[in-house]
Design an enzyme around this catalytic site. Structure first.
Site, short mmCIF file in Angstrom:
data_model
loop_
_atom_site.label_atom_id
_atom_site.label_comp_id
_atom_site.label_asym_id
_atom_site.label_seq_id
_atom_site.Cartn_x
_atom_site.Cartn_y
_atom_site.Cartn_z
N GLY A 1 2.31 2.16 10.44
CA GLY A 1 3.34 3.17 10.50
C GLY A 1 4.30 3.95 11.87
O GLY A 1 4.37 4.69 12.27
N GLU B 1 -5.16 -5.26 10.25
CA GLU B 1 -4.48 -4.74 11.36
C GLU B 1 -4.46 -3.23 12.10
O GLU B 1 -5.30 -2.69 11.77
CB GLU B 1 -4.43 -2.84 9.75
CG GLU B 1 -3.63 -4.01 8.48
CD GLU B 1 -3.47 -2.92 7.17
OE1 GLU B 1 -2.55 -3.26 6.90
OE2 GLU B 1 -3.96 -1.52 7.43
N ASN C 1 0.91 -0.91 0.18
CA ASN C 1 -0.37 0.11 -0.10
C ASN C 1 0.58 1.43 -0.01
O ASN C 1 1.58 1.68 0.76
CB ASN C 1 -0.93 0.61 1.08
CG ASN C 1 -1.87 1.35 1.25
OD1 ASN C 1 -1.66 2.30 0.49
ND2 ASN C 1 -2.50 1.06 3.04
N LYS D 1 0.03 4.10 -0.19
CA LYS D 1 -0.57 5.66 0.13
C LYS D 1 -0.42 6.94 -0.51
O LYS D 1 -0.16 6.22 -2.08
CB LYS D 1 0.43 5.07 1.52
CG LYS D 1 0.28 4.89 2.72
CD LYS D 1 0.01 4.38 3.96
CE LYS D 1 0.36 3.18 4.57
NZ LYS D 1 0.41 3.02 6.03
N SER E 1 3.62 -2.48 10.13
CA SER E 1 5.07 -2.38 10.46
C SER E 1 5.86 -3.40 10.42
O SER E 1 6.55 -4.62 10.67
CB SER E 1 5.56 -1.58 11.90
OG SER E 1 5.07 -0.55 12.21
N HIS F 1 -9.42 1.13 4.87
CA HIS F 1 -8.23 0.76 5.92
C HIS F 1 -8.39 1.97 6.94
O HIS F 1 -8.98 3.47 6.76
CB HIS F 1 -6.95 2.07 5.03
CG HIS F 1 -5.78 1.62 5.20
ND1 HIS F 1 -4.90 2.41 6.20
CD2 HIS F 1 -4.63 0.84 4.74
CE1 HIS F 1 -4.09 2.11 6.28
NE2 HIS F 1 -3.64 1.01 5.60
N GLU G 1 -7.02 4.43 7.87
CA GLU G 1 -6.47 5.78 7.29
C GLU G 1 -7.96 5.90 6.74
O GLU G 1 -8.03 7.95 7.58
CB GLU G 1 -5.13 5.67 6.53
CG GLU G 1 -3.93 5.73 7.43
CD GLU G 1 -2.75 5.51 6.96
OE1 GLU G 1 -3.12 5.47 5.96
OE2 GLU G 1 -2.04 4.89 7.61
N GLY H 1 2.68 -0.79 3.94
CA GLY H 1 2.29 -0.14 4.28
C GLY H 1 4.15 0.75 3.05
O GLY H 1 4.72 0.23 2.69
N GLY H 2 5.07 1.04 4.79
CA GLY H 2 6.13 2.08 4.96
C GLY H 2 7.49 0.87 3.70
O GLY H 2 7.94 1.48 2.80
#
Ligand code: PEP
Length: 252
Positions: free
Chosen positions: A173, A167, A9, A11, A213, A95, A97, A234-235
């Protein structure tokens, strides 16, 4: 056996040029394998380019969101039909967010999930509790209602194209990962929740991803748990080497 999925993802990251660079890096590094499906979800504006660059390479392209209506006065939104028209038939829905910053409600997510089903799109549906909810011992109830509210109106056949992503919000994150045992415990609970509603066959077949993470250093241990069928990343999906290492971890 359930084929594992590693989905990135992105983002709100990467310009068009940066998208081209990252996809080319991934194409050079990734060694496709039948046991792992790889998906990336760049921002909307970069989806056509991603589809073009990946047409002959086994990485699927997903959207990070979509609207539930087919068209109309919804400024800033994108429909399922628009995504399908550019060759995108996978979408991440719910998600945390989107829930937290864009006020996505259970009702909206129910409509979105229904639209994904109607349009034969794969729905990577995200659930997960906040830290306060876990501390209060409510994490199972929260996740169960997120699933029931958005997905339980769907018929059994819809689940051929549903992937659940667990998640925990406190792990997204933050660098703080759920332990492999915490992930396993919740994944098992999700499978049992689906078994009660739709039966054992469906529960055994559905893929449940862990997100929060995940990094090259912890992926293999998390993915080794019996009810963890891969990850939503993600990251670490923004760096080709890290993402590739996570895909490799899913193969073992
Ligand atoms: C996510 O946003 O879906 C996610 C899991 O992010 P991160 O890996 O950065 O925690």
């Amino acid at each position: 056996m359930r084929t594992k999925i590693v989905a990135g993802n992105w983002k709100m990251n990467k310009t068009l040029q940066e998208t081209v660079t990252l996809i080319n890096e991934l194409k050079n590094l990734l060694n496709p394998h039948n046991n792992v499906e790889v998906i990336i979800a760049p921002p909307f504006v970069n989806l056509p380019k991603a589809v073009e660059l990946l047409q002959d390479f086994p990485i699927k392209v997903a959207a990070q969101n979509m609207h539930f209506a087919d068209s109309g006065a919804y400024t800033g939104e994108v429909s399922a039909g628009m995504l399908k028209a550019i060759g995108v038939d996978t979408v991440i829905l719910g998600h945390s967010e989107r829930r937290a910053y864009f006020n996505e409600t259970a009702d909206m997510l129910q409509k979105k999930a229904h639209k994904a089903y109607e349009k034969s799109m794969t729905n990577i549906f995200c659930v997960g509790e906040k830290l306060k909810e876990r501390e209060a011992g409510k994490h199972f109830d929260v996740v169960e209602s997120q699933i029931a509210d958005a997905l339980f109106q769907l018929p059994l056949q819809a689940y051929k194209k549903i992937v659940i992503a667990y998640e925990p919000v406190w792990a997204i994150g933050t660098g703080q990962t759920a332990t492999p045992d915490q992930a396993q415990e919740m994944h098992r609970f999700i499978r049992e929740t689906l078994a009660k509603k739709y039966g054992r066959d469906l529960a055994n077949a559905i893929r449940i991803l862990y997100g929060g993470s995940v990094k090259p250093g912890n992926a293999a241990e998390i993915f080794s748990k019996p009810d963890v069928d891969g990850g939503l990343i993600g990251g670490a999906s923004l760096k080709a080497q890290d993402f590739n290492a996570i895909v490799e971890a899913a193969k073992s």
